[in-house]
Write an enzyme that holds these catalytic residues in place. Structure first.
Site, PDB file in Angstrom:
ATOM      1  N   CYS A  73       0.720  -1.001   0.170  1.00  0.00           N
ATOM      2  CA  CYS A  73       0.054  -0.054   0.141  1.00  0.00           C
ATOM      3  C   CYS A  73       0.959   1.307  -0.114  1.00  0.00           C
ATOM      4  O   CYS A  73       1.660   1.523   0.906  1.00  0.00           O
ATOM      5  CB  CYS A  73      -0.866   0.285   1.223  1.00  0.00           C
ATOM      6  SG  CYS A  73      -2.083   1.391   1.305  1.00  0.00           S
ATOM      7  N   HIS A 149      -2.828  -4.655 -10.303  1.00  0.00           N
ATOM      8  CA  HIS A 149      -3.657  -3.596 -10.854  1.00  0.00           C
ATOM      9  C   HIS A 149      -3.976  -3.797 -12.236  1.00  0.00           C
ATOM     10  O   HIS A 149      -3.226  -4.472 -13.103  1.00  0.00           O
ATOM     11  CB  HIS A 149      -2.982  -2.229 -10.818  1.00  0.00           C
ATOM     12  CG  HIS A 149      -2.740  -1.929  -9.304  1.00  0.00           C
ATOM     13  ND1 HIS A 149      -3.737  -0.779  -8.788  1.00  0.00           N
ATOM     14  CD2 HIS A 149      -1.766  -1.996  -8.258  1.00  0.00           C
ATOM     15  CE1 HIS A 149      -3.268  -0.580  -7.515  1.00  0.00           C
ATOM     16  NE2 HIS A 149      -2.357  -1.197  -7.502  1.00  0.00           N
ATOM     17  N   GLU A 197     -10.471  -0.140  -4.949  1.00  0.00           N
ATOM     18  CA  GLU A 197      -9.474  -1.067  -4.347  1.00  0.00           C
ATOM     19  C   GLU A 197     -10.222  -2.219  -3.898  1.00  0.00           C
ATOM     20  O   GLU A 197     -11.292  -2.504  -3.338  1.00  0.00           O
ATOM     21  CB  GLU A 197      -8.809  -0.366  -3.356  1.00  0.00           C
ATOM     22  CG  GLU A 197      -7.939   0.763  -3.609  1.00  0.00           C
ATOM     23  CD  GLU A 197      -7.112   1.469  -2.514  1.00  0.00           C
ATOM     24  OE1 GLU A 197      -6.519   0.597  -1.596  1.00  0.00           O
ATOM     25  OE2 GLU A 197      -7.158   2.824  -1.877  1.00  0.00           O
ATOM     26  N   ARG A 198      -9.473  -3.424  -4.210  1.00  0.00           N
ATOM     27  CA  ARG A 198      -9.745  -4.761  -3.692  1.00  0.00           C
ATOM     28  C   ARG A 198     -10.023  -4.829  -2.289  1.00  0.00           C
ATOM     29  O   ARG A 198      -9.033  -4.338  -1.559  1.00  0.00           O
ATOM     30  CB  ARG A 198      -9.076  -5.944  -4.179  1.00  0.00           C
ATOM     31  CG  ARG A 198      -7.611  -5.770  -3.757  1.00  0.00           C
ATOM     32  CD  ARG A 198      -6.753  -6.928  -4.124  1.00  0.00           C
ATOM     33  NE  ARG A 198      -5.363  -6.702  -3.571  1.00  0.00           N
ATOM     34  CZ  ARG A 198      -4.520  -7.746  -3.693  1.00  0.00           C
ATOM     35  NH1 ARG A 198      -4.667  -8.884  -4.141  1.00  0.00           N
ATOM     36  NH2 ARG A 198      -3.350  -7.637  -3.111  1.00  0.00           N
ATOM     37  N   CYS A 206      -5.341   6.368  -4.007  1.00  0.00           N
ATOM     38  CA  CYS A 206      -4.691   4.898  -3.951  1.00  0.00           C
ATOM     39  C   CYS A 206      -3.181   5.213  -4.481  1.00  0.00           C
ATOM     40  O   CYS A 206      -3.098   5.603  -5.748  1.00  0.00           O
ATOM     41  CB  CYS A 206      -5.430   3.717  -4.852  1.00  0.00           C
ATOM     42  SG  CYS A 206      -4.616   2.372  -4.783  1.00  0.00           S
ATOM     43  N   THR A 208      -0.617   2.817  -4.667  1.00  0.00           N
ATOM     44  CA  THR A 208      -0.152   1.999  -5.658  1.00  0.00           C
ATOM     45  C   THR A 208      -0.926   2.053  -6.900  1.00  0.00           C
ATOM     46  O   THR A 208      -0.282   1.773  -8.032  1.00  0.00           O
ATOM     47  CB  THR A 208      -0.172   0.687  -5.245  1.00  0.00           C
ATOM     48  OG1 THR A 208      -1.450   0.314  -4.541  1.00  0.00           O
ATOM     49  CG2 THR A 208       1.097   0.450  -3.942  1.00  0.00           C
ATOM     50  N   GLY A 209      -2.278   2.601  -6.937  1.00  0.00           N
ATOM     51  CA  GLY A 209      -3.068   2.821  -8.098  1.00  0.00           C
ATOM     52  C   GLY A 209      -2.465   3.847  -8.924  1.00  0.00           C
ATOM     53  O   GLY A 209      -2.458   3.710 -10.431  1.00  0.00           O
TER      54      GLY A 209
END
Length: 263
Positions: A73, A149, A197-198, A206, A208-209
């Site tokens: 994260c 992703h 996000e999952r 997000c 990492t997104g």
């Protein structure tokens, strides 16, 4: 059993952080879900548990609001670096490094992976783009930046029904570990992004997104590095070149600390 916690957020993506480096804490899916509950717990998108590490300053474990444990994260890493001063952070998604840069925190993630079995996907197929579609979302890039992703580029970000279609993509059997779903548009050399996000749903930001989406846009030559990624909660600056890890810079905010009865 009373334990102190810190509430922090990165651009509105919020966390409850428990430090178990000196006093071990057994975290379960049910306990994580209860702490994350916004009515009966403290409330957060992700619960962060800090533990000792043999390879870094500390180990960070990440539990989504639904109790599931995930690998990495970005926003939480910035918060942990700011809170603890750690320069190296062990995660299930790889070793991350971070440092305070004035009012912001810069974190270096792992090098992106693009192979189908590194995402992972359920069976071999191209990942740039994937030959798949869900309603009016189709042919995404699939990227692992420590967690999985998919990235869709659209003309009208506001018209994209991410909240409606996101759960179906997240849990599609082609993604055996589920997936984070990003929908983005490119405007004036920058990126506008929304992420489902999952395990947490639609969030205000997000990390990492933003990294995965920036990598996808740079690979497609839609933008150049470094690039600003605009999200509902604020902006991140992402830098990446092929063969290198991803660098992310942005704010990390301490909201309050408190005590919770874990029983």
């Amino acid at each position: 059993m009373l334990r102190q916690f810190h509430k922090m957020h990165g651009l509105g993506n919020d966390f409850v952080i428990l430090d178990a480096r000196d006093e071990p804490l057994a975290m379960t899916e049910a306990l994580a879900r209860h702490i994350a509950d916004r009515r009966e717990g403290v409330g957060c998108d992700q619960l962060i548990l800090l533990e000792p590490s043999a390879s870094a300053d500390l180990k960070m474990r990440i539990f989504n609001a639904d109790g599931s444990e995930v690998e990495s994260c970005g926003n939480a890493t910035r918060c942990v670096v700011k809170l603890t001063g750690a320069a190296t952070v062990e995660t299930a998604g790889g070793l991350l490094t971070g440092s305070a840069e004035g009012a912001e925190v810069e974190v270096t993630l792992v090098e992106p992976r693009f192979e189908w079995d590194a995402i992972p996907l359920a069976y071999p197929m191209p990942t740039d783009p994937m030959p798949m579609g869900w309603e009016n979302f189709d042919r995404p890039q699939a990227i692992n930046v420590g967690n999985p992703h998919v990235v869709f580029f659209v003309d009208d970000l506001e018209d994209a029904d991410l909240e409606g279609i996101g759960p179906g993509i997240e849990s599609d059997p082609v993604f055996p570990e589920r997936v984070n779903v990003n929908v983005a548009s490119v405007e004036g050399g920058a990126i506008r992004l929304r992420t489902f996000e999952r395990g947490a749903g639609l969030t205000r930001a997000c990390g990492t997104g933003a990294c995965a989406t920036a990598v996808a846009a740079i690979r497609a030559r839609l933008v150049t590095s470094p690039v600003t990624v605009h999200m509902a909660g604020g902006d991140l600056t992402i830098a990446w070149a092929p063969g290198e890890p991803v660098r992310m810079r942005g704010s990390a905010t301490h909201v309050f600390k408190g005590t919770i009865d874990l029983q």
